[in-house]
Scaffold this motif. Structure first.
Motif, PDB file in Angstrom:
ATOM      1  N   HIS A 180      38.685  38.787  28.776  1.00  0.00           N
ATOM      2  CA  HIS A 180      37.967  39.910  29.402  1.00  0.00           C
ATOM      3  C   HIS A 180      36.463  39.787  29.182  1.00  0.00           C
ATOM      4  O   HIS A 180      36.029  39.294  28.147  1.00  0.00           O
TER       5      HIS A 180
ATOM      6  N   HIS B  77      46.684  42.048  37.379  1.00  0.00           N
ATOM      7  CA  HIS B  77      47.827  41.561  36.606  1.00  0.00           C
ATOM      8  C   HIS B  77      49.153  42.024  37.191  1.00  0.00           C
ATOM      9  O   HIS B  77      49.210  42.972  37.975  1.00  0.00           O
TER      10      HIS B  77
ATOM     11  N   HIS C 166      41.032  43.952  35.667  1.00  0.00           N
ATOM     12  CA  HIS C 166      39.935  43.799  34.707  1.00  0.00           C
ATOM     13  C   HIS C 166      38.888  42.848  35.268  1.00  0.00           C
ATOM     14  O   HIS C 166      39.175  42.051  36.152  1.00  0.00           O
TER      15      HIS C 166
HETATM   16 CU   LIG Z   1      42.848  41.078  32.714  1.00  0.00          CU
END
Ligand SMILES: [Cu+2]
Length: 191
Positions: free
Chosen positions: A101, A163, A83
């Motif tokens: 985010h 992640h 992200h």
């Molecule tokens: Cu993230």
């Protein structure tokens, strides 16, 4: 016969050069106003939780959006969430410094979330059996153009975060993707 430049024109040039000095004296203002050249890609280093470089990413803009070329090694094989987070600061080991985010539209997380998705949401990476990844990610939801609400190069920049797990594309706020294992700060070069 040589053409002479009329004195009135010379005088005008000198006068305008002098009067311009007052408004352009603040170098900080000039720096802030200087637009980033959208043709120039931004290269960032990707760090692991020990702070070691494990890869790099190149972000470029073509008018239709931003392309992110991610290359890294030493990752756990399989699908991994990636992200864009809201702050351009990668402090190991947990990378909490990168914040939530990137979400200028105040949406919920996830491509499959009816109230989604974040501008910083990206499709899962596929890390190969050797722990390497080399992928092009494209998004039309962000820009590198400064001054726009969805600019990755806002005052504090933004960060690319990988992640430990995969993004389920629906769980708010982060896709149930687990710990942050790789981080790269997206800031204007020179900052
Ligand atoms: Cu993230």
């Amino acid at each position: 016969m040589k053409k002479m430049i009329p004195y009135s024109i010379i005088l005008l040039v000198i006068l305008s050069a002098c009067s311009g000095g007052k408004d352009t004296a603040d170098p900080e203002k000039i720096k802030e106003a200087a637009p980033v050249n959208a043709e120039t890609p931004i290269n960032i280093d990707l760090l692991n939780t020990e702070g070691d470089k494990v890869g790099e990413a190149e972000l470029s803009e073509n008018g239709k959006g931003v392309t992110i070329h991610v290359r890294a090694q030493g990752l756990e094989p399989g699908k991994r969430a990636i992200h864009i987070h809201e702050t351009g600061k990668c402090t190991p080991p947990d990378f909490k410094s990168a914040g939530a985010h990137f979400n200028p539209g105040q949406k919920q997380h996830g491509f499959h979330n009816p109230k989604g998705y974040h501008a910083g949401d990206l499709p899962n990476l596929e890390v190969d059996t050797e722990g390497k990844v080399d992928e092009l990610l494209k998004t039309a939801d962000v820009t590198l153009e400064q001054g726009k609400p969805n600019s990755l190069l806002d005052k504090d920049g933004s960060a690319l975060v990988i992640h430990a797990g995969l993004d389920d594309y629906v769980t708010d706020p982060a896709g149930n993707a687990g710990d942050r294992v790789v981080c790269g700060a997206i800031v204007k070069e020179g900052n």
